[in-house]
Design an enzyme around this catalytic site. Structure first.
Site, PDB file in Angstrom:
ATOM      1  N   HIS A 191     -34.036  -9.808 -58.677  1.00  0.00           N
ATOM      2  CA  HIS A 191     -32.757 -10.093 -57.714  1.00  0.00           C
ATOM      3  C   HIS A 191     -32.081 -11.213 -58.318  1.00  0.00           C
ATOM      4  O   HIS A 191     -32.906 -12.212 -58.391  1.00  0.00           O
ATOM      5  CB  HIS A 191     -32.971  -9.804 -56.443  1.00  0.00           C
ATOM      6  N   ASN A 193     -28.408 -13.576 -57.304  1.00  0.00           N
ATOM      7  CA  ASN A 193     -26.980 -13.779 -56.528  1.00  0.00           C
ATOM      8  C   ASN A 193     -26.331 -15.054 -56.882  1.00  0.00           C
ATOM      9  O   ASN A 193     -27.015 -16.081 -56.596  1.00  0.00           O
ATOM     10  CB  ASN A 193     -27.284 -13.339 -55.069  1.00  0.00           C
TER      11      ASN A 193
END
Length: 779
Positions: A191, A193
């Site tokens: 992940h 971000n």
């Protein structure tokens, strides 16, 4: 559609003036990560249809999707319809590095591109690859949104220390987020971000950057984790050598699943609220390190063999992933609090499939236990001493590390004296010492002795002396007994596992679970009693159950009946009852729902014929409703009898539906639809259910018993839309616009109503003919 333009020397995004560094950040996101050739697809290829359908009073976007053809990469971008020339060169806009790199690992599967627009301001591009041979679900999303920040989002920011003046104010936010869930359990999930936020409150303008990258493997391969962290550390060290250890610890602390006592993964880096010099902060970005840190791991393991047990373990870990994202992740919360939020893009991070087993405990010494140990105790994965050797980063272990090193040096001297070997002996001895480092026990996991149901040994708890508490305690035990017996009768050979547990702070419970049966995929019936005598003495007891059948034609049922008593600082005692029963079918069978509601209405009418319409959950969107009540504090004896009657109505309301449909045939598509509906069930229980929240916030709570309500398996597909006129669309319509099922009390009543309508119609015809005859006589 997103577009970035320049006009008269100033950068404009839909009339919002941005600083140069802000525009640079937007451009950077576009260039590095996502498909940005805006003009490639005509309306016939990828058409964004903004159809706001009301689901739980929340707008949902419908998007028509098209496969990305080979022409995607070669077509020339059409910019004639743009407000002005883009600030980034058209050729550079065609670079979509992350999506290209992931597609290169796949065989034939391509990303679906979904461009969307936010009514309140802004928009984004979501790229999703689903059900591939390598990636089960991979999503890369960019967004640029602006408008007025609502009070809920403002409160959420204040909770983390932001000094904000006012209840709502203008904001601007842009960023990129991605979650890659591979199919092979040996390939880790990643992940990342990276985002920028700017707002103007009543006093001043504020801005900050945030972001991070983290790895979530199902199985621990130390050299892979070392490679991942080494790549991130190298990127951080280019700016400041203090960044990596600081943001690595921040990552370990942030991705902590509090109620489980473990991290979501093996960490990475995480930072938020970075202010200071805007240009310097912008230049610090580890975004370019995502691909070199992750793609080699995909290439290395994507063709590894794995067993069914490996796959099930991966799905269990994905269940933890879902729990963190829905309960703790600040980005998810902020997105859901923002008006006009694109929920499909926000929840893109959820895996395609996830699994929850009751009290799953890995075998001692197994690979699964090794993974859990690393999640419970974060390690310092990058340690450059002779070699990149990972070790535990707790200060209490340094003494043991020194002892191991000393022993290794002593062993080396003996070896050198005996055999005159070279320095590789020291390296080998040191590695052996580190790898045999004694494991430190982590957050205790409840281990329960399980046995087949033996009802004669199920005894009530000792009561605390209250008459009503004792009566309610006996009632919930009786309900548990009757429900479990009825379910076992339908299941056949499979029996409930009985798990008795105690609570350190006071009380305990009995959790009965039937899992992986022929009829019931997961069924749990739990009774419990909590006692607390510190800050605010209370007594609580109740029974709760969730039955998830295997056959999609058999509905899920939930019921909960409880009693709560508390003594305030003045010694005044208060009590109340709560509870309810509700049905959640995957497919609508009207006569089944009518039977269910009729049984509950009959139970309510025994006490008060106004109870059913008052307590009917006509606004419940998780299913087709039932009854629900809370804070009933009138006459305790009458209320107890009402609760008793409702509890006794569960079996006759539900078991006939099980008997009717448990042997129905169903297709793979119907099973998949059931799993998608169970995904919604998980969302409600984890994010909104008051009982779940109260249980997890109670000290010493039994997490496994609280989350027993989650299904064995659930599924999340991106922008799944039922076909028009299908059975799936029929149930969705009912969930959006709940019906007053008591109107259709029975089939015979329906027939009676039809007869009455027919009678009135015939009478009107007779009257009309009579009048016509009379008028003819007048002539």
């Amino acid at each position: 559609m997103l577009y970035f333009c320049e006009k008269k020397g100033e950068h404009i995004f839909n009339d919002i003036r941005l600083k140069d560094s802000t525009v640079d950040f937007i451009r950077y996101l576009i260039e590095i990560f996502a498909y940005t050739d805006m003009g490639v697809f005509k309306t016939s290829a990828v058409t964004f249809v903004r159809t706001f359908t009301k689901l739980s009073s929340v707008p949902v976007y419908r998007t028509s999707k098209a496969k990305v053809s080979a022409a995607f990469w070669s077509s020339k971008i059409e910019t004639s319809g743009w407000m002005s020339d883009p600030i980034t060169d058209v050729e550079e806009l065609e670079q979509g590095e992350v999506c290209r790199a992931l597609e290169a690992e796949e065989e034939d599967k391509k990303f679906l591109v979904d461009r969307w627009k936010r009514e309140q301001g802004g928009g984004g591009i979501t790229c999703v690859l689903q059900d591939g041979s390598v990636f089960e679900k991979a999503g890369v999303n960019i967004s640029v949104v602006y408008g007025n920040l609502p009070a809920a989002a403002v409160q959420q920011m204040r909770s983390r220390g932001k000094d904000l003046k006012g209840d709502s104010f203008p904001f601007f936010a842009t960023g990129i987020s991605a979650v890659i869930h591979p199919k092979n359990p040996n390939v880790p999930t990643v992940h990342f971000n990276y985002r920028y936020f700017e707002k103007m409150d009543l006093e001043k303008k504020q801005w900050w950057f945030g972001g991070g990258t983290d790895l979530t493997p199902s199985y621990l391969v130390e050299e892979d984790v070392v490679h991942f962290h080494k790549t991130l550390k190298t990127a951080c060290d280019k700016h400041n050598k203090e960044f990596y250890p600081k943001y690595k610890k921040w990552c370990d602390d942030y991705f902590f699943i509090k109620h489980r006592g473990e991290r979501r993964g093996v960490g990475g880096i995480f930072f938020d609220d970075l202010e200071g010099d805007q240009n310097k902060t912008f230049k610090f970005s580890c975004a370019e390190s995502v691909l070199p840190s992750y793609i080699p791991l995909v290439t290395k393991h994507k063709n590894d063999g794995y067993s069914l047990l490996d796959r099930q373990w991966q799905l269990l870990r994905r269940g933890r992933y879902v729990e963190f994202n829905l309960m703790y992740d600040r980005g998810t919360k902020f997105g859901l609090y923002t008006p006009g939020a694109r929920y499909e893009s926000i929840l893109m991070s959820l895996p395609l499939n996830a699994r929850w087993e009751y009290m799953h405990v890995p075998k001692p010494g197994s690979k699964e236990e090794e993974m859990l140990d690393a999640l419970r105790k974060p390690r310092n994965w990058y340690f450059n001493f002779f070699t990149n050797v990972p070790y535990w980063s707790y200060s209490s272990n340094y003494i043991i590390l020194i002892l191991i090193t000393s022993c290794s040096l002593f062993l080396y001297l003996r070896i050198l004296k005996a055999n005159n070997r070279n320095m590789s002996a020291l390296r080998k001895a040191f590695l052996i010492g580190i790898r045999n480092f004694s494991k430190i026990s982590s957050v205790p996991l409840h281990r329960s002795t399980k046995a087949a149901a033996s009802w004669q040994h199920v005894v009530a708890f000792s009561t605390v002396g209250q008459d009503m508490g004792s009566k309610m305690e006996q009632l919930v035990m009786t309900i548990q007994h009757e429900v479990c017996r009825a379910l076992e009768a339908e299941e056949g050979e499979k029996k409930f596992l009985v798990d008795r547990w105690t609570r350190k702070e006071g009380g305990g419970g009995i959790t009965c679970v039937l899992q992986d049966g022929k009829v019931f995929e997961k069924a749990g019936v739990n009774v419990g009693k909590n006692l607390e005598g510190k800050e605010l003495p209370f007594f609580a007891t109740g029974v709760s159950a969730v039955i998830h059948p295997r056959n999609p034609h058999v509905p899920t049922i939930h019921f909960n009946y409880r009693y709560f008593e508390v003594e305030d600082a003045d010694g005044q005692k208060q009590y109340w009852f709560g509870g309810g029963t509700d049905l959640t079918p995957s497919y609508l069978v009207k006569e089944d729902v009518v039977h269910f509601h009729k049984t509950l209405k009959t139970a309510c009418d025994k006490h008060n014929n106004e109870f059913y319409p008052k307590n009917g959950v006509t606004s419940e969107r998780r299913g087709v409703g039932g009854i629900f009540f809370d804070d009933l504090d009138n006459d305790p004896d009458k209320t107890f009898n009402f609760v008793k009657t409702c509890g006794e109505a569960v079996v006759p309301a539900y078991i006939p539906l099980v008997q009717k449909h448990k042997n129905d045939r169903y297709s793979d598509e119907e099973k998949r639809w059931q799993l998608l509906r169970l995904g919604r069930y998980v969302e409600f229980n984890v994010m909104y259910d008051r009982g779940t929240k109260f249980g997890l916030q109670t000290p010493g709570s039994r997490v496994e018993s609280i989350l027993m309500s989650l299904p064995l398996t659930a599924r999340w597909e991106y922008c799944h839309e039922p076909k028009p006129g299908s059975k799936e669309e029929e149930i969705i319509k009912v969930l959006k616009e709940p019906k007053d099922w008591k109107v259709f009390s029975t089939i015979s009543q329906l027939t009676h109503n039809k007869r009455q309508i027919l009678k009135r119609t015939l009478n009107s015809i007779v009257v009309k003919e009579t009048k016509e005859k009379k008028s003819s006589y007048c002539f």
